[in-house]
Scaffold this motif. Structure first.
Motif, PDB file in Angstrom:
ATOM      1  N   ASP A   1       0.824  -1.211   0.000  1.00 10.50           N
ATOM      2  CA  ASP A   1       0.000   0.000   0.000  1.00 10.50           C
ATOM      3  C   ASP A   1       0.859   1.263   0.000  1.00 10.50           C
ATOM      4  O   ASP A   1       0.543   2.242  -0.685  1.00 10.50           O
ATOM      5  CB  ASP A   1      -0.936   0.001   1.210  1.00 10.50           C
ATOM      6  CG  ASP A   1      -1.980  -1.110   1.149  1.00 10.50           C
ATOM      7  OD1 ASP A   1      -2.123  -1.728   0.074  1.00 10.50           O
ATOM      8  OD2 ASP A   1      -2.635  -1.360   2.179  1.00 10.50           O
ATOM      9  N   GLY A   2       1.942   1.246   0.758  1.00  5.85           N
ATOM     10  CA  GLY A   2       2.826   2.397   0.791  1.00  5.85           C
ATOM     11  C   GLY A   2       3.499   2.644  -0.546  1.00  5.85           C
ATOM     12  O   GLY A   2       3.646   3.792  -0.983  1.00  5.85           O
TER      13      GLY A   2
ATOM     14  N   GLN B   1       0.952   4.067  -2.973  1.00  5.88           N
ATOM     15  CA  GLN B   1       0.688   5.471  -2.665  1.00  5.88           C
ATOM     16  C   GLN B   1       1.834   6.360  -3.136  1.00  5.88           C
ATOM     17  O   GLN B   1       1.607   7.460  -3.652  1.00  5.88           O
ATOM     18  CB  GLN B   1       0.478   5.645  -1.161  1.00  5.88           C
ATOM     19  CG  GLN B   1       0.073   7.066  -0.751  1.00  5.88           C
ATOM     20  CD  GLN B   1      -1.268   7.452  -1.331  1.00  5.88           C
ATOM     21  OE1 GLN B   1      -2.263   6.774  -1.117  1.00  5.88           O
ATOM     22  NE2 GLN B   1      -1.292   8.550  -2.095  1.00  5.88           N
TER      23      GLN B   1
ATOM     24  N   GLU C   1       1.465   6.882  -6.794  1.00  5.75           N
ATOM     25  CA  GLU C   1       0.358   7.803  -7.053  1.00  5.75           C
ATOM     26  C   GLU C   1       0.745   9.254  -6.748  1.00  5.75           C
ATOM     27  O   GLU C   1       0.267  10.185  -7.403  1.00  5.75           O
ATOM     28  CB  GLU C   1      -0.858   7.407  -6.218  1.00  5.75           C
ATOM     29  CG  GLU C   1      -1.524   6.113  -6.681  1.00  5.75           C
ATOM     30  CD  GLU C   1      -2.724   5.749  -5.819  1.00  5.75           C
ATOM     31  OE1 GLU C   1      -3.178   6.622  -5.040  1.00  5.75           O
ATOM     32  OE2 GLU C   1      -3.203   4.604  -5.914  1.00  5.75           O
ATOM     33  N   ASP C   2       1.611   9.430  -5.770  1.00  4.83           N
ATOM     34  CA  ASP C   2       2.049  10.781  -5.412  1.00  4.83           C
ATOM     35  C   ASP C   2       3.112  11.303  -6.373  1.00  4.83           C
ATOM     36  O   ASP C   2       3.098  12.489  -6.750  1.00  4.83           O
ATOM     37  CB  ASP C   2       2.610  10.787  -3.986  1.00  4.83           C
ATOM     38  CG  ASP C   2       1.534  10.548  -2.932  1.00  4.83           C
ATOM     39  OD1 ASP C   2       0.339  10.704  -3.253  1.00  4.83           O
ATOM     40  OD2 ASP C   2       1.887  10.191  -1.790  1.00  4.83           O
TER      41      ASP C   2
END
Length: 222
Positions: free
Chosen positions: A9-10, A13, A16-17
């Motif tokens: 998940d990290g 993310q 995505e960032d």
């Protein structure tokens, strides 16, 4: 969530960032996911698979027992490796140019754990237990070393088999020895099961552990 899910998940993310902001050095990131289930053979198989189409970087592996053999493959193939959770000192002491970690080492955790055991529980009976995996043995050894250096000898040393459901044999040993504090070097599922079974036997023994227990899995089981 489990450590694997947290890493996944990290990483998702982060992609995505970073991508909307231009990526890294002007290039967009593309993430592929692999699961070695903390098995060294599976880890090496994945490393060899990645070597056939080398990524810019491998974020992993999580377990020290997987990271250490996989790191040899990445070093041979010139692939950058950043482990988010492998704490065994041998990972970086091998001297590979490409291997990094973003967490503390077992010898650092052991100093803190062993020191706290001696300071917080003077005169108490202490047991040190591990599950014989690379991470666990390293953490147990370093904690024992720091505890003994502080002038305290543990009452009981023992090991368990990971993945078991019944830890009654260990619990019986702890109860018979009158253990006040259990330092468990291992992973959340086994640790949670041991706590449940200690409480079922009426034991109020305190459990202390390392970074692997920073997981909702542990609390869900206990």
């Amino acid at each position: 969530p489990s450590a694997g899910e947290q890493t996944r998940d990290g990483s998702l993310q982060a992609v995505e960032d970073l991508n909307p902001a231009g990526g890294v050095l002007g290039q967009k990131l593309r993430l592929t996911l692999h699961d070695d289930v903390c098995d060294p053979k599976q880890a090496v198989a994945i490393a060899n698979q990645l070597a056939s189409d080398p990524p810019a970087v491998v974020i992993g592996h999580y377990c020290s027992g997987s990271s250490i053999p996989a790191s040899d493959v990445y070093a041979d193939e010139g692939i950058l490796m950043i482990s988010p959770g492998s704490t065994n000192p041998r990972l970086t002491e091998a001297g590979h140019w490409n291997v990094f970690r973003v967490c503390g080492r077992d010898d650092q955790q052991g100093q803190v754990g062993g020191g706290d055991l001696a300071k917080l529980f003077p005169g108490k009976r202490i047991a040190i237990v591990d599950d014989r995996q690379t991470y666990s043995q390293g953490l147990a050894d370093e904690t024992r070393k720091a505890l003994n250096a502080a002038g305290v000898k543990e009452t009981l040393d023992d090991t368990v088999t990971p993945g078991e459901k019944d830890y009654s044999a260990l619990v019986a040993k702890l109860k018979q020895a009158g253990i006040d504090v259990l330092y468990y070097a291992g992973y959340p599922v086994e640790a949670g099961s041991i706590v449940r079974q200690m409480r079922a036997q009426g034991m109020k023994t305190v459990m202390m552990s390392g970074d692997a227990l920073v997981s909702r899995d542990f609390w869900a089981i206990t």
